[in-house]
Motif scaffolding. Structure first.
Motif, mmCIF file in Angstrom:
data_model
loop_
_atom_site.group_PDB
_atom_site.id
_atom_site.type_symbol
_atom_site.label_atom_id
_atom_site.label_comp_id
_atom_site.label_asym_id
_atom_site.label_seq_id
_atom_site.Cartn_x
_atom_site.Cartn_y
_atom_site.Cartn_z
ATOM 1 N N GLU A 14 0.852 -1.190 0.000
ATOM 2 C CA GLU A 14 0.000 0.000 0.000
ATOM 3 C C GLU A 14 0.881 1.231 0.000
ATOM 4 O O GLU A 14 1.895 1.278 0.704
ATOM 5 C CB GLU A 14 -0.904 0.010 1.237
ATOM 6 N N GLU A 15 0.522 2.214 -0.797
ATOM 7 C CA GLU A 15 1.276 3.471 -0.778
ATOM 8 C C GLU A 15 0.331 4.642 -0.576
ATOM 9 O O GLU A 15 -0.776 4.686 -1.107
ATOM 10 C CB GLU A 15 2.098 3.646 -2.051
ATOM 11 N N ARG A 16 0.790 5.577 0.232
ATOM 12 C CA ARG A 16 -0.007 6.755 0.545
ATOM 13 C C ARG A 16 0.940 7.861 1.023
ATOM 14 O O ARG A 16 1.873 7.607 1.795
ATOM 15 C CB ARG A 16 -1.017 6.423 1.655
ATOM 16 N N ASN A 17 0.712 9.084 0.558
ATOM 17 C CA ASN A 17 1.477 10.250 1.015
ATOM 18 C C ASN A 17 2.984 10.062 0.847
ATOM 19 O O ASN A 17 3.774 10.461 1.706
ATOM 20 C CB ASN A 17 1.142 10.569 2.473
ATOM 21 N N GLY A 18 3.370 9.452 -0.253
ATOM 22 C CA GLY A 18 4.781 9.313 -0.552
ATOM 23 C C GLY A 18 5.476 8.152 0.130
ATOM 24 O O GLY A 18 6.690 7.987 -0.011
ATOM 25 N N VAL A 19 4.728 7.332 0.873
ATOM 26 C CA VAL A 19 5.304 6.205 1.611
ATOM 27 C C VAL A 19 4.667 4.910 1.131
ATOM 28 O O VAL A 19 3.446 4.797 1.038
ATOM 29 C CB VAL A 19 5.071 6.354 3.135
ATOM 30 N N ALA A 20 5.510 3.914 0.830
ATOM 31 C CA ALA A 20 5.022 2.572 0.494
ATOM 32 C C ALA A 20 5.173 1.676 1.717
ATOM 33 O O ALA A 20 6.238 1.645 2.346
ATOM 34 C CB ALA A 20 5.795 1.992 -0.675
ATOM 35 N N TRP A 21 4.106 0.950 2.056
ATOM 36 C CA TRP A 21 4.143 -0.040 3.128
ATOM 37 C C TRP A 21 4.204 -1.418 2.478
ATOM 38 O O TRP A 21 3.284 -1.822 1.758
ATOM 39 C CB TRP A 21 2.909 0.082 4.018
ATOM 40 N N VAL A 22 5.291 -2.126 2.725
ATOM 41 C CA VAL A 22 5.484 -3.475 2.193
ATOM 42 C C VAL A 22 5.425 -4.434 3.373
ATOM 43 O O VAL A 22 6.271 -4.380 4.273
ATOM 44 C CB VAL A 22 6.835 -3.604 1.460
ATOM 45 N N THR A 23 4.425 -5.303 3.374
ATOM 46 C CA THR A 23 4.191 -6.209 4.501
ATOM 47 C C THR A 23 4.380 -7.653 4.060
ATOM 48 O O THR A 23 3.707 -8.113 3.128
ATOM 49 C CB THR A 23 2.773 -6.030 5.070
ATOM 50 N N LEU A 24 5.305 -8.353 4.699
ATOM 51 C CA LEU A 24 5.483 -9.783 4.464
ATOM 52 C C LEU A 24 4.231 -10.482 4.982
ATOM 53 O O LEU A 24 3.924 -10.423 6.172
ATOM 54 C CB LEU A 24 6.732 -10.288 5.188
ATOM 55 N N ASN A 25 3.516 -11.162 4.101
ATOM 56 C CA ASN A 25 2.152 -11.576 4.442
ATOM 57 C C ASN A 25 1.967 -13.093 4.376
ATOM 58 O O ASN A 25 1.166 -13.610 3.618
ATOM 59 C CB ASN A 25 1.159 -10.869 3.510
#
Length: 278
Positions: A14-25
């Motif tokens: 997920e990316e929002r406000n210039g930040v990508a969140w990468v979650t090992l799922n």
């Protein structure tokens, strides 16, 4: 701003406000990596290089038990260590062609990604997790997080992981962690004391702490930020004089007129950023 979500099998993105969140799922196996996760991480890091909407990345694990516990032994053929699999091994008839998870997982080695990556360690981090932690910019850990390397306890040499951790931890700490195997774990507080971790927060506050740092970094001129990241890694990897020579080029590449003008306007406005003491 509406979030951008990408569809992966073994990751959440997920990316929002210039930040990508990468979650090992893969929480059902404590976020251990299989071939799908390895290839998706490689694709993710490479894709982020070309994504000008993202200026900082947070890497974390699903749920609160584990950040990552290395290779999923149920997904790999561990009975024949010289047999090539998607999770690494010798290719061809000689040992000179070898694939390792490190070819796919680390953001710098595998992805050539020089955008800042913050690790938010939300639980156990062990074994192959150090492929990832070895190449992030800094680590924020939940207070229940633990770090250990079980290779020797299960008859495997610990080689790649301690090599990477030696860039972040003192020799004695790397040796002890590698040689004690599964018999001892490093607490989040001890990891902070030896410099592996830069901040320890309650588990409930981990997302907020990582987001706060990532948003600040993402708000700054990306060229200056990325050149800074590259310079610090060069300084870590090269000799002192070599790094200073490279710095003469990077300081020019990483400083453009637009960023300088914006910085000058901010400085002469008399307003200073709100800051916090860490």
């Amino acid at each position: 701003m509406e979030a951008v979500i990408r569809d992966f099998k073994a990751l959440r993105y997920e990316e929002r406000n210039g930040v990508a969140w990468v979650t090992l799922n893969r929480p059902e196996v404590l976020n251990a990596f299989d071939a799908a996760m390895m290839h998706e991480l490689h694709e993710c890091w490479r894709g982020l290089r070309d994504n000008d909407e993202v200026n900082a990345v947070v890497l974390t694990g699903a749920q609160d038990k584990a950040f990552c516990t290395g290779v999923d032994r149920a997904a790999a053929d561990v009975g024949e260590p010289d047999r090539a699999t998607d999770l690494g091994g010798q290719r061809g008839g000689t040992p000179l062609h070898f694939n390792d998870p490190g070819d796919f997982l680390p953001p710098k080695t595998a992805g050539a990604l020089w955008k800042p990556v913050i690790a938010a360690v939300n639980g156990m981090a062990c074994g192959g997790a150090f492929y990832l932690l070895g190449e992030v910019e800094f680590i924020i850990a939940a207070d229940h997080a633990t770090f250990f390397d079980p290779h020797t306890s299960y008859g495997m040499a610990a080689v790649f992981e301690p090599t990477m951790m030696l860039q972040r931890m003192p020799l004695g700490e790397v040796m002890r962690m590698s040689l004690m195997g599964a018999h001892e774990r490093i607490s989040a507080q001890r990891a902070y004391q030896v410099g592996l971790v830069q901040e320890v927060v309650p588990g409930a506050d981990l997302h907020e702490a990582a987001q706060r740092a990532a948003l600040v970094i993402a708000s700054q001129p990306p060229l200056a930020v990325q050149a800074t990241v590259r310079a610090v890694w060069y300084a870590q990897e090269l000799g002192y004089r070599q790094a200073l020579d490279v710095a003469k080029t990077l300081v020019q590449l990483g400083t453009d007129s637009e960023s300088l003008a914006a910085g000058q306007r901010a400085f002469t406005s008399g307003r200073r950023p709100d800051w916090r003491l860490r």
